[in-house]
Design a protein around this motif. Structure first.
Motif, PDB file in Angstrom:
ATOM      1  N   VAL A  16     -12.617  -7.654  -2.053  1.00  0.00           N
ATOM      2  CA  VAL A  16     -11.588  -8.652  -2.367  1.00  0.00           C
ATOM      3  C   VAL A  16     -11.340  -8.701  -3.867  1.00  0.00           C
ATOM      4  O   VAL A  16     -10.191  -8.687  -4.333  1.00  0.00           O
ATOM      5  CB  VAL A  16     -11.997 -10.050  -1.847  1.00  0.00           C
ATOM      6  N   ARG A  17     -12.423  -8.759  -4.631  1.00  0.00           N
ATOM      7  CA  ARG A  17     -12.285  -8.857  -6.087  1.00  0.00           C
ATOM      8  C   ARG A  17     -11.640  -7.589  -6.658  1.00  0.00           C
ATOM      9  O   ARG A  17     -10.903  -7.641  -7.648  1.00  0.00           O
ATOM     10  CB  ARG A  17     -13.666  -9.080  -6.705  1.00  0.00           C
ATOM     11  N   SER A  18     -11.903  -6.456  -6.045  1.00  0.00           N
ATOM     12  CA  SER A  18     -11.355  -5.194  -6.535  1.00  0.00           C
ATOM     13  C   SER A  18      -9.890  -5.017  -6.155  1.00  0.00           C
ATOM     14  O   SER A  18      -9.063  -4.609  -6.980  1.00  0.00           O
ATOM     15  CB  SER A  18     -12.177  -4.020  -5.988  1.00  0.00           C
ATOM     16  N   ARG A  19      -9.558  -5.350  -4.908  1.00  0.00           N
ATOM     17  CA  ARG A  19      -8.217  -5.055  -4.383  1.00  0.00           C
ATOM     18  C   ARG A  19      -7.225  -6.198  -4.555  1.00  0.00           C
ATOM     19  O   ARG A  19      -6.027  -5.987  -4.535  1.00  0.00           O
ATOM     20  CB  ARG A  19      -8.330  -4.676  -2.903  1.00  0.00           C
ATOM     21  N   ARG A  20      -7.712  -7.431  -4.686  1.00  0.00           N
ATOM     22  CA  ARG A  20      -6.864  -8.614  -4.830  1.00  0.00           C
ATOM     23  C   ARG A  20      -5.752  -8.629  -3.770  1.00  0.00           C
ATOM     24  O   ARG A  20      -4.557  -8.567  -4.074  1.00  0.00           O
ATOM     25  CB  ARG A  20      -6.259  -8.708  -6.233  1.00  0.00           C
ATOM     26  N   PRO A  21      -6.135  -8.764  -2.504  1.00  0.00           N
ATOM     27  CA  PRO A  21      -5.153  -8.696  -1.421  1.00  0.00           C
ATOM     28  C   PRO A  21      -4.183  -9.877  -1.432  1.00  0.00           C
ATOM     29  O   PRO A  21      -4.507 -10.977  -1.880  1.00  0.00           O
ATOM     30  CB  PRO A  21      -6.033  -8.725  -0.165  1.00  0.00           C
ATOM     31  N   LEU A  22      -2.980  -9.617  -0.919  1.00  0.00           N
ATOM     32  CA  LEU A  22      -1.953 -10.650  -0.790  1.00  0.00           C
ATOM     33  C   LEU A  22      -2.136 -11.359   0.547  1.00  0.00           C
ATOM     34  O   LEU A  22      -2.110 -10.726   1.608  1.00  0.00           O
ATOM     35  CB  LEU A  22      -0.569 -10.011  -0.858  1.00  0.00           C
ATOM     36  N   ILE A  23      -2.333 -12.677   0.498  1.00  0.00           N
ATOM     37  CA  ILE A  23      -2.586 -13.461   1.708  1.00  0.00           C
ATOM     38  C   ILE A  23      -1.424 -14.421   1.941  1.00  0.00           C
ATOM     39  O   ILE A  23      -1.178 -15.329   1.147  1.00  0.00           O
ATOM     40  CB  ILE A  23      -3.909 -14.250   1.598  1.00  0.00           C
ATOM     41  N   ALA A  36      -4.406 -22.509  -1.500  1.00  0.00           N
ATOM     42  CA  ALA A  36      -3.925 -21.538  -2.479  1.00  0.00           C
ATOM     43  C   ALA A  36      -4.977 -21.317  -3.560  1.00  0.00           C
ATOM     44  O   ALA A  36      -5.265 -20.174  -3.948  1.00  0.00           O
ATOM     45  CB  ALA A  36      -2.614 -22.021  -3.094  1.00  0.00           C
ATOM     46  N   ASN A  37      -5.567 -22.400  -4.046  1.00  0.00           N
ATOM     47  CA  ASN A  37      -6.539 -22.286  -5.133  1.00  0.00           C
ATOM     48  C   ASN A  37      -7.840 -21.619  -4.692  1.00  0.00           C
ATOM     49  O   ASN A  37      -8.447 -20.855  -5.454  1.00  0.00           O
ATOM     50  CB  ASN A  37      -6.830 -23.665  -5.724  1.00  0.00           C
ATOM     51  N   ILE A  38      -8.291 -21.892  -3.463  1.00  0.00           N
ATOM     52  CA  ILE A  38      -9.529 -21.268  -3.005  1.00  0.00           C
ATOM     53  C   ILE A  38      -9.309 -19.771  -2.791  1.00  0.00           C
ATOM     54  O   ILE A  38     -10.209 -18.950  -3.006  1.00  0.00           O
ATOM     55  CB  ILE A  38     -10.060 -21.947  -1.715  1.00  0.00           C
ATOM     56  N   THR A  39      -8.084 -19.402  -2.377  1.00  0.00           N
ATOM     57  CA  THR A  39      -7.756 -17.981  -2.229  1.00  0.00           C
ATOM     58  C   THR A  39      -7.784 -17.292  -3.583  1.00  0.00           C
ATOM     59  O   THR A  39      -8.325 -16.179  -3.722  1.00  0.00           O
ATOM     60  CB  THR A  39      -6.363 -17.822  -1.587  1.00  0.00           C
ATOM     61  N   LEU A  40      -7.231 -17.938  -4.590  1.00  0.00           N
ATOM     62  CA  LEU A  40      -7.282 -17.397  -5.949  1.00  0.00           C
ATOM     63  C   LEU A  40      -8.724 -17.292  -6.445  1.00  0.00           C
ATOM     64  O   LEU A  40      -9.118 -16.295  -7.055  1.00  0.00           O
ATOM     65  CB  LEU A  40      -6.479 -18.284  -6.898  1.00  0.00           C
ATOM     66  N   ALA A  41      -9.515 -18.333  -6.173  1.00  0.00           N
ATOM     67  CA  ALA A  41     -10.880 -18.379  -6.680  1.00  0.00           C
ATOM     68  C   ALA A  41     -11.735 -17.247  -6.120  1.00  0.00           C
ATOM     69  O   ALA A  41     -12.579 -16.693  -6.832  1.00  0.00           O
ATOM     70  CB  ALA A  41     -11.516 -19.737  -6.361  1.00  0.00           C
ATOM     71  N   VAL A  42     -11.527 -16.893  -4.862  1.00  0.00           N
ATOM     72  CA  VAL A  42     -12.353 -15.836  -4.265  1.00  0.00           C
ATOM     73  C   VAL A  42     -11.842 -14.444  -4.649  1.00  0.00           C
ATOM     74  O   VAL A  42     -12.567 -13.456  -4.503  1.00  0.00           O
ATOM     75  CB  VAL A  42     -12.426 -15.996  -2.730  1.00  0.00           C
ATOM     76  N   GLY A  43     -10.596 -14.370  -5.137  1.00  0.00           N
ATOM     77  CA  GLY A  43     -10.090 -13.083  -5.593  1.00  0.00           C
ATOM     78  C   GLY A  43      -8.808 -12.608  -4.948  1.00  0.00           C
ATOM     79  O   GLY A  43      -8.303 -11.535  -5.282  1.00  0.00           O
ATOM     80  N   GLY A  44      -8.259 -13.414  -4.013  1.00  0.00           N
ATOM     81  CA  GLY A  44      -7.017 -13.022  -3.365  1.00  0.00           C
ATOM     82  C   GLY A  44      -5.792 -13.544  -4.094  1.00  0.00           C
ATOM     83  O   GLY A  44      -5.895 -14.265  -5.086  1.00  0.00           O
ATOM     84  N   ARG A  45      -4.627 -13.171  -3.593  1.00  0.00           N
ATOM     85  CA  ARG A  45      -3.355 -13.641  -4.131  1.00  0.00           C
ATOM     86  C   ARG A  45      -2.612 -14.389  -3.029  1.00  0.00           C
ATOM     87  O   ARG A  45      -2.148 -13.777  -2.074  1.00  0.00           O
ATOM     88  CB  ARG A  45      -2.514 -12.463  -4.630  1.00  0.00           C
ATOM     89  N   PRO A  46      -2.501 -15.712  -3.121  1.00  0.00           N
ATOM     90  CA  PRO A  46      -1.870 -16.487  -2.061  1.00  0.00           C
ATOM     91  C   PRO A  46      -0.348 -16.489  -2.156  1.00  0.00           C
ATOM     92  O   PRO A  46       0.222 -16.532  -3.249  1.00  0.00           O
ATOM     93  CB  PRO A  46      -2.419 -17.895  -2.297  1.00  0.00           C
TER      94      PRO A  46
END
Length: 274
Positions: A16-23, A36-46
């Motif tokens: 997740v941190r490497s790829r930063r997936p779009l959720i 939205a913020n928890i998705t950002l915090a773990v490494g995703g893009r909401p």
């Protein structure tokens, strides 16, 4: 098995941190900012797009789709169907949070309609919501969105439901349970304060959706639940007087600083056959 799946969860966090997936998340208005913020915090893009005019395009572009029935409206349910149909066409994993299922006939039917028509990868709910789905959509048993069940969910029923629906079932509560019908894990991380913060369940579903973008549904469900549970434990550790307000802010920090080593070393996971 528990040790192997913990390692897989740690690897998923690194991915997740490497790829930063779009959720793509169609969630409820009460918790949309937190998700939205928890998705950002773990490494995703909401992407919190909910207009029926663009959800199909967004779902097709996303790496995972999260559907949360919290503040359900006719137009949001229609948008969820459009997004889910697009996700199914493009092979985008779908994660469903059937918030309040069992409370009213319309809401329960809405959850059942999504499950029936689209290939849902993970269903994350509390014991009452999952029991309502297992009972074939029985309503009037859980009018609120928070479960007041004092007992653990029935693991045999969860395994059966997972097999029947072809989806991983993740039940959160005092002890969390994850099953794909063949494998069942009990997760014992967390803090009693979590139920006092609105949206921790929704945020857990957002975390599961983020992990589902980079790994299989079973690992994603466990990783999402572990992330929230461990973050909750670390947020209150050594902090006297921590209450719901403080915990809310600290959860974001703990998810942001979470690493794969912590997931593996702090995960309190037991396999049913161990």
């Amino acid at each position: 098995m528990a040790g192997f799946i913990l390692e897989a969860a740690g690897t998923a966090l690194e991915e997740v941190r490497s790829r930063r997936p779009l959720i793509h998340e169609l969630t409820n208005v009460v918790t949309v900012n937190d998700c939205a913020n928890i998705t950002l915090a773990v490494g995703g893009r909401p992407a919190m797009t909910c207009s029926i005019r663009e959800v199909a395009e967004m779902a097709a572009a996303a790496d995972a789709l999260v559907l949360n029935l919290g503040t359900l409206q006719e137009h949001t349910l229609e948008a969820m169907h459009v997004a889910a149909a697009a996700a199914a066409r493009y092979g985008t994993p779908i994660v469903l949070d059937p918030v309040g299922a069992g409370g009213t006939a319309w809401r329960t039917g809405a959850a059942g309609g999504i499950i029936k028509n689209y290939p849902v990868a993970v269903i994350r709910g509390n014991a009452s919501e999952i029991q309502a789905l297992a009972a074939g959509g029985k309503s009037g048993v859980n009018p609120g969105v928070d479960s007041d069940d004092k007992e653990e969910a029935d693991s045999a029923g969860i395994r059966k439901l997972s097999t029947t629906l072809g989806a991983v079932i993740a039940v959160t509560g005092a002890v969390d349970i994850v099953s794909d019908g063949k494998r069942t894990l009990y997760c014992k991380n967390g803090t009693p304060l979590l139920p006092y913060v609105t949206g921790t369940g929704c945020m857990t579903t957002a975390l599961i959706g983020t992990y589902a973008a980079v790994t299989d549904p079973f690992t994603a469900a466990l990783a999402g639940i572990l992330s929230m549970g461990i973050a909750g434990e670390r947020a209150v550790a050594g902090r006297l007087g921590t209450g719901p307000g403080t915990l809310h802010a600290l959860l974001m920090d703990e998810i942001y600083t979470l690493n794969s080593e912590t997931l593996v070393s702090s995960g309190k996971v037991v396999a049913e056959d161990e």
